[in-house]
Design a protein around this motif. Structure first.
Motif, mmCIF file in Angstrom:
data_model
loop_
_atom_site.group_PDB
_atom_site.id
_atom_site.type_symbol
_atom_site.label_atom_id
_atom_site.label_comp_id
_atom_site.label_asym_id
_atom_site.label_seq_id
_atom_site.Cartn_x
_atom_site.Cartn_y
_atom_site.Cartn_z
ATOM 1 N N GLU A 102 16.131 73.306 94.816
ATOM 2 C CA GLU A 102 14.788 72.800 95.138
ATOM 3 C C GLU A 102 13.977 73.872 95.866
ATOM 4 O O GLU A 102 12.759 73.967 95.691
ATOM 5 C CB GLU A 102 14.908 71.519 95.975
ATOM 6 C CG GLU A 102 15.382 70.353 95.112
ATOM 7 C CD GLU A 102 16.220 69.317 95.844
ATOM 8 O OE1 GLU A 102 16.195 69.279 97.082
ATOM 9 O OE2 GLU A 102 16.911 68.541 95.149
ATOM 10 N N SER A 152 19.969 75.843 84.930
ATOM 11 C CA SER A 152 19.111 74.773 84.417
ATOM 12 C C SER A 152 19.713 74.253 83.107
ATOM 13 O O SER A 152 20.635 74.862 82.556
ATOM 14 C CB SER A 152 17.701 75.307 84.147
ATOM 15 O OG SER A 152 17.773 76.262 83.105
ATOM 16 N N TRP A 167 20.446 70.361 86.277
ATOM 17 C CA TRP A 167 20.259 69.159 85.449
ATOM 18 C C TRP A 167 21.035 67.959 85.982
ATOM 19 O O TRP A 167 20.843 66.833 85.543
ATOM 20 C CB TRP A 167 20.651 69.452 83.997
ATOM 21 C CG TRP A 167 21.964 70.157 83.853
ATOM 22 C CD1 TRP A 167 22.144 71.508 83.849
ATOM 23 C CD2 TRP A 167 23.258 69.573 83.725
ATOM 24 N NE1 TRP A 167 23.478 71.800 83.728
ATOM 25 C CE2 TRP A 167 24.188 70.635 83.644
ATOM 26 C CE3 TRP A 167 23.730 68.259 83.664
ATOM 27 C CZ2 TRP A 167 25.565 70.423 83.516
ATOM 28 C CZ3 TRP A 167 25.092 68.043 83.521
ATOM 29 C CH2 TRP A 167 25.991 69.117 83.459
ATOM 30 N N ALA A 168 21.929 68.202 86.938
ATOM 31 C CA ALA A 168 22.730 67.094 87.487
ATOM 32 C C ALA A 168 22.211 66.638 88.848
ATOM 33 O O ALA A 168 22.724 65.667 89.400
ATOM 34 C CB ALA A 168 24.185 67.534 87.605
ATOM 35 N N GLY A 203 20.138 64.793 91.384
ATOM 36 C CA GLY A 203 19.232 63.661 91.538
ATOM 37 C C GLY A 203 18.935 62.939 90.242
ATOM 38 O O GLY A 203 18.015 62.134 90.161
ATOM 39 N N THR A 204 19.693 63.232 89.197
ATOM 40 C CA THR A 204 19.403 62.665 87.883
ATOM 41 C C THR A 204 20.365 61.539 87.513
ATOM 42 O O THR A 204 20.153 60.853 86.520
ATOM 43 C CB THR A 204 19.547 63.757 86.797
ATOM 44 O OG1 THR A 204 20.880 64.297 86.887
ATOM 45 C CG2 THR A 204 18.540 64.868 87.002
ATOM 46 N N ARG A 264 23.032 62.189 86.345
ATOM 47 C CA ARG A 264 23.824 62.785 85.274
ATOM 48 C C ARG A 264 24.755 63.831 85.894
ATOM 49 O O ARG A 264 24.333 64.941 86.219
ATOM 50 C CB ARG A 264 22.850 63.441 84.285
ATOM 51 C CG ARG A 264 23.536 63.980 83.080
ATOM 52 C CD ARG A 264 22.546 64.546 82.093
ATOM 53 N NE ARG A 264 23.270 65.395 81.162
ATOM 54 C CZ ARG A 264 22.688 66.203 80.296
ATOM 55 N NH1 ARG A 264 21.381 66.281 80.226
ATOM 56 N NH2 ARG A 264 23.413 66.937 79.491
ATOM 57 N N THR A 265 25.990 63.441 86.107
ATOM 58 C CA THR A 265 26.949 64.342 86.754
ATOM 59 C C THR A 265 27.544 65.294 85.720
ATOM 60 O O THR A 265 27.723 64.908 84.568
ATOM 61 C CB THR A 265 28.128 63.519 87.323
ATOM 62 O OG1 THR A 265 27.597 62.342 87.888
ATOM 63 C CG2 THR A 265 28.881 64.285 88.382
ATOM 64 N N SER A 298 24.638 64.627 91.732
ATOM 65 C CA SER A 298 24.950 63.222 91.455
ATOM 66 C C SER A 298 26.410 62.872 91.728
ATOM 67 O O SER A 298 26.998 62.056 91.027
ATOM 68 C CB SER A 298 24.560 62.844 90.017
ATOM 69 O OG SER A 298 23.168 63.025 89.828
#
Ligand code: G3H
Length: 251
Positions: free
Chosen positions: A97, A130, A170-171, A173-174, A176-177, A213
């Motif tokens: 972030e 990413s 990509w994992a 806070g999505t 998607r682990t 995640s």
């Protein structure tokens, strides 16, 4: 488990000092018998309260960023000496972030890592690709480069205090682990590059976390992987119950 696990909560920009106190009142008793190292990385404004609340407990305190200069005309910034004097032990450096929204680069990550180590703080250095980079097949190359630049000029003695957190963007806070195999693969690649730089003994001793995640349902499987030595937990660290369950999964 080869290495003691480190479970670190990264609260991100959440919790006022008052809210921080309430969360810790629930969290501290829940982790008092943990076998792993427990860390909470909190906003600067919470540090004073959190250090006071965690004194005499097994909960260690971290910040989420640090400036690389020792002092001077850097309005709004916080130095490593300031954190250390407050009783802070860890600091998250180079979170994606910060790379994405605040212009953090591999070079500034390296400068912050050196400043933290020189002051006596333990950096948790974040790396990760990413979704596009993963799809392009460059994950390992990218992460190797991020690690190498982050550790430039870090001595053998100093690197023993470094934790690396592998966080696929990509994992984060999505929900998607990464699969446990994906996490293992990249954490092993990180250990390999540390071995190339510092030798096998140091690489084998290094704590390498997974973040993205992680939650009570997937923590045990991720933490069972041989090169995954802990977690950097975002969302789930804001709930005492969930965080304690993850700590339990690491013990
Ligand atoms: O630093 C923590 C990571 O960014 C993971 O965040 O657990 O909310 O996905 P998350």
């Amino acid at each position: 488990r080869k290495r003691k696990a480190v479970i670190a909560g990264n609260w991100k920009m959440n919790n006022t000092p008052t809210e921080a106190g309430l969360l810790l009142e629930a969290l501290i008793p829940g982790v008092h018998d943990a076998d792993c190292e427990v860390v909470v990385c909190v906003p600067f404004t919470d540090l004073c309260n959190v250090v006071a609340k965690c004194a005499g407990t097994n909960v260690h305190v971290g910040a989420q960023n640090v400036h690389f200069e020792k002092s001077g005309a850097f309005t709004g910034e916080v130095s490593a000496d300031m954190l250390l004097d407050l009783g802070v032990e860890y600091v998250v450096i180079g979170h994606s972030e910060r790379r994405q929204y605040f212009g953090e680069t591999d070079e500034t990550v390296n400068k912050r890592t050196l400043a933290a180590l020189n002051a006596g703080l333990k950096p948790i250095v974040c790396v990760g690709e990413s979704l596009t980079q993963r799809e392009q097949g460059v994950t390992e190359e990218l992460v190797r480069m991020q690690v190498k630049i982050a550790l430039k000029d870090v001595t053998e003695e100093q690197v023993k205090n470094v934790i690396i957190a592998y966080e696929p963007i990509w994992a984060i806070g999505t929900g998607r682990t990464a699969t446990s195999d994906q996490a293992q693969e990249v954490c092993a690649a990180i250990r390999k590059v540390v071995g190339e730089l510092y030798g096998n003994d140091i690489a084998e001793g290094m704590t390498i976390q997974y973040g993205g995640s992680m939650n009570p349902a997937n923590a045990a499987e991720l933490l069972a992987k041989p090169d995954v030595d802990g977690g950097l937990i975002g969302g789930a660290s804001l709930h005492a119950g969930k965080f304690c369950e993850i700590v339990d999964a690491a013990t």
